[in-house]
Design a protein around this motif. Structure first.
Motif, PDB file in Angstrom:
ATOM      1  N   GLN A   1       0.869  -1.186  -0.068  1.00 18.96           N
ATOM      2  CA  GLN A   1      -0.250  -0.075  -0.092  1.00 18.96           C
ATOM      3  C   GLN A   1       0.896   1.215   0.022  1.00 18.96           C
ATOM      4  OE1 GLN A   1      -3.715   0.077   2.384  1.00 18.96           O
ATOM      5  NE2 GLN A   1      -3.362  -1.867   3.039  1.00 18.96           N
ATOM      6  N   GLU A   2       1.964   1.315   0.865  1.00 21.74           N
ATOM      7  CA  GLU A   2       2.891   2.521   0.853  1.00 21.74           C
ATOM      8  C   GLU A   2       3.640   2.608  -0.596  1.00 21.74           C
ATOM      9  OE1 GLU A   2       3.705   4.689   2.617  1.00 21.74           O
ATOM     10  OE2 GLU A   2       2.950   4.153   5.032  1.00 21.74           O
ATOM     11  N   ALA A   3       3.886   1.456  -1.158  1.00 23.43           N
ATOM     12  CA  ALA A   3       4.482   1.371  -2.498  1.00 23.43           C
ATOM     13  C   ALA A   3       3.440   2.316  -3.425  1.00 23.43           C
ATOM     14  CB  ALA A   3       5.103   0.244  -2.872  1.00 23.43           C
ATOM     15  N   ALA A   4       2.239   1.724  -3.363  1.00 23.38           N
ATOM     16  CA  ALA A   4       1.372   2.179  -4.222  1.00 23.38           C
ATOM     17  C   ALA A   4       1.061   3.610  -4.097  1.00 23.38           C
ATOM     18  CB  ALA A   4      -0.130   1.316  -4.000  1.00 23.38           C
ATOM     19  N   LEU A   5       1.015   4.016  -3.015  1.00 21.47           N
ATOM     20  CA  LEU A   5       0.785   5.416  -2.402  1.00 21.47           C
ATOM     21  C   LEU A   5       1.916   6.382  -3.201  1.00 21.47           C
ATOM     22  CD1 LEU A   5      -0.874   7.630  -0.985  1.00 21.47           C
ATOM     23  CD2 LEU A   5       0.703   7.038   0.709  1.00 21.47           C
ATOM     24  N   GLU A   6       3.179   5.893  -2.888  1.00 18.96           N
ATOM     25  CA  GLU A   6       4.489   6.553  -3.271  1.00 18.96           C
ATOM     26  C   GLU A   6       4.473   6.862  -4.889  1.00 18.96           C
ATOM     27  OE1 GLU A   6       7.749   7.171  -2.527  1.00 18.96           O
ATOM     28  OE2 GLU A   6       7.579   6.389  -0.157  1.00 18.96           O
ATOM     29  N   LEU A   7       3.768   5.744  -5.681  1.00 17.29           N
ATOM     30  CA  LEU A   7       3.816   5.687  -6.971  1.00 17.29           C
ATOM     31  C   LEU A   7       2.791   6.743  -7.506  1.00 17.29           C
ATOM     32  CD1 LEU A   7       4.667   4.327  -9.884  1.00 17.29           C
ATOM     33  CD2 LEU A   7       2.515   2.874  -9.468  1.00 17.29           C
ATOM     34  N   VAL A   8       1.600   6.690  -7.094  1.00 16.63           N
ATOM     35  CA  VAL A   8       0.556   7.435  -7.561  1.00 16.63           C
ATOM     36  C   VAL A   8       0.489   8.940  -7.281  1.00 16.63           C
ATOM     37  CG1 VAL A   8      -1.264   5.487  -7.821  1.00 16.63           C
ATOM     38  CG2 VAL A   8      -1.278   6.839  -5.868  1.00 16.63           C
ATOM     39  N   THR A   9       1.495   9.166  -6.245  1.00 20.16           N
ATOM     40  CA  THR A   9       1.713  10.714  -5.770  1.00 20.16           C
ATOM     41  C   THR A   9       2.883  11.124  -6.214  1.00 20.16           C
ATOM     42  OG1 THR A   9       2.417   9.943  -3.693  1.00 20.16           O
ATOM     43  CG2 THR A   9      -0.079  10.619  -3.886  1.00 20.16           C
ATOM     44  N   SER A  10       3.583  10.396  -6.997  1.00 17.72           N
ATOM     45  CA  SER A  10       5.080  10.835  -7.449  1.00 17.72           C
ATOM     46  C   SER A  10       4.786  11.736  -8.543  1.00 17.72           C
ATOM     47  CB  SER A  10       5.835   9.654  -7.698  1.00 17.72           C
ATOM     48  OG  SER A  10       5.610   9.290  -9.148  1.00 17.72           O
ATOM     49  N   ALA A  11       5.747  12.894  -8.992  1.00 19.06           N
ATOM     50  CA  ALA A  11       5.850  13.682  -9.974  1.00 19.06           C
ATOM     51  C   ALA A  11       5.773  12.719 -11.188  1.00 19.06           C
ATOM     52  CB  ALA A  11       7.122  14.372  -9.937  1.00 19.06           C
ATOM     53  N   GLN A  12       6.168  11.689 -11.448  1.00 14.68           N
ATOM     54  CA  GLN A  12       6.099  10.926 -12.564  1.00 14.68           C
ATOM     55  C   GLN A  12       4.779  10.101 -12.827  1.00 14.68           C
ATOM     56  OE1 GLN A  12       8.320  10.662 -10.166  1.00 14.68           O
ATOM     57  NE2 GLN A  12      10.548  10.575 -11.123  1.00 14.68           N
ATOM     58  N   TRP A  13       3.894  10.216 -11.987  1.00 14.59           N
ATOM     59  CA  TRP A  13       2.305   9.464 -12.213  1.00 14.59           C
ATOM     60  C   TRP A  13       1.893  10.048 -13.524  1.00 14.59           C
ATOM     61  CZ3 TRP A  13       0.371   4.998 -11.920  1.00 14.59           C
ATOM     62  CH2 TRP A  13      -1.068   4.894 -11.711  1.00 14.59           C
ATOM     63  N   SER A  14       1.476  11.156 -13.544  1.00 10.39           N
ATOM     64  CA  SER A  14       0.800  11.443 -14.593  1.00 10.39           C
ATOM     65  C   SER A  14       1.441  11.469 -16.123  1.00 10.39           C
ATOM     66  CB  SER A  14       0.335  12.873 -14.461  1.00 10.39           C
ATOM     67  OG  SER A  14       1.380  13.800 -14.543  1.00 10.39           O
ATOM     68  N   ARG A  15       2.983  11.482 -16.007  1.00  7.03           N
ATOM     69  CA  ARG A  15       3.618  11.397 -17.003  1.00  7.03           C
ATOM     70  C   ARG A  15       3.423   9.832 -17.613  1.00  7.03           C
ATOM     71  NH1 ARG A  15       9.536  12.406 -16.157  1.00  7.03           N
ATOM     72  NH2 ARG A  15       8.233  14.355 -15.234  1.00  7.03           N
ATOM     73  N   HIS A  16       3.560   8.984 -16.418  1.00  7.45           N
ATOM     74  CA  HIS A  16       3.329   7.641 -16.636  1.00  7.45           C
ATOM     75  C   HIS A  16       1.883   7.184 -17.510  1.00  7.45           C
ATOM     76  CE1 HIS A  16       2.917   3.203 -16.385  1.00  7.45           C
ATOM     77  NE2 HIS A  16       1.679   3.587 -15.658  1.00  7.45           N
TER      78      HIS A  16
END
Lengths: 467, 467
Positions: free
Chosen positions: A348-363
């Protein structure tokens, strides 16, 4: 020593030890200590440890707490002629045959062109981001402790914001399949309960309904999704008060209901007291702009929504959310605790890191762009090389196109033949809740490169024209 | 800038931006670009990214693919006066009350002494090993792809070797609770099916049985476990042909059946065609030497075994294995696919790294040693400070002691009182499948330090003597 030399030396020691164990050591006998293996083989402790780990992973040796490493005992062989009749009696009747489901959900053999895949291939997965997120998450203090069964609060906030509901109305689960099976197991209070479904319908949902002893009732669709006139007839002629659908990029057809159709279906369901289970797994994968609002946003108290990170990220990121209200939410909370306790905090923490990272929307943008290209090539190739296959609908999002084969083809036979020739496709008959409406295939552009798509369609065209 | 100064600056920018958003920006309005925020606040891009991530995690702003970051829309508020009666009608009768189960499985509030915990505390978890294993696992190629629903082959080999069965007879699940709920959902083919259980019985198992509509039938135990004479009577007087037990360090009593008792129960079950579901969750936690062999090793075709890494490692390592044979194995395989698809590869790889590492047996030895010390202190403290509490049995393994309170005490009332005074214990009545056999508490030494155990028992003694 170079790393290549080290690898060769490790391989040699592995082979020697393995042969020694198999030819001269008895089950239960202790392996020499690491120190004596180091001396005997003139190798580093690290190399010896790797070799022993490998033997352990192969089940040849086993480590016992504080006592060292021993040659494994041969497991008791269950005789192939054992009489299991008493087990069959105990189990009773089998749930509806689920072979199609099982074969679909077993990964394709290596080397096959995956036009049957339901997940992004590695080239589209945010691998580096995920690895970094996991690394940070797994170093957090107390990360391996038990956490709240509802899920991590900031992740629930994120899902809630995304879906336009309140965080207290969300629950985290390990993937959409777990979410859907929990939802239907909670709703299935009596054997043979009817559930209104799309036709064709998501295969995973059909399998869950059948395994819960529910009866899927097909509601036909037109080009804009489920037909309100036929739904109303069914609501009058049956006692069904549960409906499940994927209004956004349906699997397998790719249909996306326009906003007005969503309103019409919602109004009917409200009028008749129908609970909607909305599967929104691929809502992030709009290829020609964003989709209309989810049903759950328009009527949160009428809809149980399932949203998953598996489709926009990777099959292995098994994190999904359920949004629900009222007594259904309470039942779901209890059921999730009973079935799974909680979803591990580190994921869950890893998922949170991912979706709130600067790169998420670029992904997401990269994925959408690549899928769009793949869709266009797949549609174009089918139109050019298989002119007598009818593409039912060019999807504006998601992973799939749904094609109708000439009436004299058998989709199951064709899919098996294609697999023998190295192309995996999904036979259409399994996706129908009742009789199939003629031979269909579901072709996926999620997991195949442009080159693979071109090759795959060429192979399919060869097979199609032979027929 | 020092890291402290950087933290202060980030906090200041966060507060400013948050206030600005809440007081002057409309939902849906775009946030200034990262570049202009960097200029405006004279901060590094990294600091700005952290601030925006934090706002996102709190649901104040939201990122849209390729279009930037926007002020979040207010979610539609579900009116607290909404009429959910139609949902209740739809759901039908509630499954047996599971409040006890839910409260037990919600983590204790921070600061409370956890004498109710079912998991190792962080000081006993192999945190560094787990972090290293996760890091290696998450960098493997294709690690985020879908894997076989049965689980990773080398991990299945390891479990099989550990349990003395064949790898093809094992399946990987996400934790023991998932494993048990899958097993019983497969066996529950008709409403009200009787299942023979120990009395008292593992609470999680009772919750699953009730949620599957099964009827738990208690089989009394003596000091050596389930009583064969009474089991035989029940097999003659009822139609029950499923039995579930924890022969090794039972939860909550800590009982461990000697080898002869295991043989006696197995012989009876074989004679009457009874399938045994053996929960072996704490088998690695022998404190006075290793336990007798598992039932599954003695009769693999008669027993479905569940083994989990959660108990010897950490609550968050949700990796378990089921061992089964024949038609039961086949049904389980299908049910796991339908319920969960598969367990994420990265967790399975990390678990494999952990259990085949050189440090694994040292970890187990440390855990066993510390738990033994804790058990001795807990038993000693209770004997000294609460002489009228009767310790039913000093366990030779596992996490728990089971104490009988004076008959005039109410265990539920006492547990609530203890929690108010900062000590979490588990009230005994919830663990009985039928009427409780007088007031009991389950005290755990899994999650509390020696100092916490001493403090906790002192508090319990104060409360106990007030009564």
């Amino acid at each position: 020593m170079t790393s290549e030399a080290s690898r060769r030396s490790s391989e040699r020691i592995y082979q020697e030890l393995k042969q020694h164990i198999q030819s001269s050591m008895k089950p239960g006998a202790p392996l020499p200590s690491s120190r004596s293996l180091v001396e005997q083989h003139q190798a580093s402790p690290n190399t010896i440890q790797k070799v022993v780990s490998r033997l352990m992973q192969e089940g040849l040796v086993v480590s016992r707490a504080g006592r060292g490493v021993f040659v494994a005992e041969k497991p008791q062989i269950t005789s192939s002629t054992a009489d299991f009749g008493w087990q069959s009696v105990l189990l009773g009747a089998s749930p509806a045959l689920q072979q199609d489901f099982q074969s679909l959900y077993t990964p394709a053999p290596a080397g096959v062109i995956p036009l049957g895949s339901g997940y992004l291939d590695a080239s589209l997965q945010p691998g580096a981001l995920l690895a970094a997120a996991m690394q940070r998450a797994s170093r957090r203090p107390l990360i391996w402790d038990r956490i709240s069964p509802e899920g991590l609060e900031p992740l629930r906030n994120w899902f809630a914001q995304k879906l336009g509901v309140q965080a207290q109305n969300t629950l985290i689960t390990s993937g959409a399949q777990t979410a859907l099976s929990t939802v239907f197991s909670v709703l299935a209070h009596s054997e043979g309960l009817p559930v209104l479904v799309e036709s064709p319908c998501h295969l995973g949902t059909l399998a869950i309904l059948r395994s819960c002893g529910m009866k899927p009732i097909p509601v036909p669709a037109d080009h804009a999704g489920m037909r309100p006139d036929l739904l109303e007839q069914l609501l009058q002629s049956t006692s069904a008060r549960i409906l499940t659908c994927q209004p956004t990029y349906q699997n397998p057809t790719g249909l996306c209901w326009p906003e007005q159709r969503r309103k019409d279906i919602l109004a009917l369901c409200k009028k008749h007291g129908v609970l909607i289970v909305e599967d929104g797994a691929t809502q992030d994968l709009g290829l020609d702009g964003p989709p209309p609002p989810n049903l759950v946003k328009m009527a949160p108290e009428q809809v149980v929504h399932v949203y998953s990170l598996t489709k926009p990220v990777a099959a292995g990121l098994r994190i999904a959310a359920i949004a629900a209200t009222g007594p259904v939410l309470q039942r779901l909370r209890t059921a999730l605790v009973v079935d799974d306790l909680f979803v591990t905090g580190v994921m869950q923490e890893a998922a949170l890191e991912l979706v709130t990272s600067a790169q998420w929307s670029r992904h997401l943008k990269t994925v959408q762009g690549t899928l769009k290209e793949r869709r266009d090539v797949l549609v174009g190739q089918v139109q050019v090389h298989l002119p007598n296959w009818k593409i039912q609908h060019v999807p504006t999002g998601g992973f799939y196109i749904w094609v109708k084969l000439p009436e004299d083809q058998d989709d199951a036979v064709f899919a098996r033949l294609a697999l023998q020739h190295g192309v995996q496709v999904s036979a259409g008959h399994a996706w129908f809740p009742a009789e199939s409406e003629g031979p269909h295939l579901r072709l996926s552009y999620a997991g195949a490169s442009l080159e693979q798509i071109r090759q795959g369609v060429t192979t399919l065209a060869d097979l199609g024209s032979k027929k």
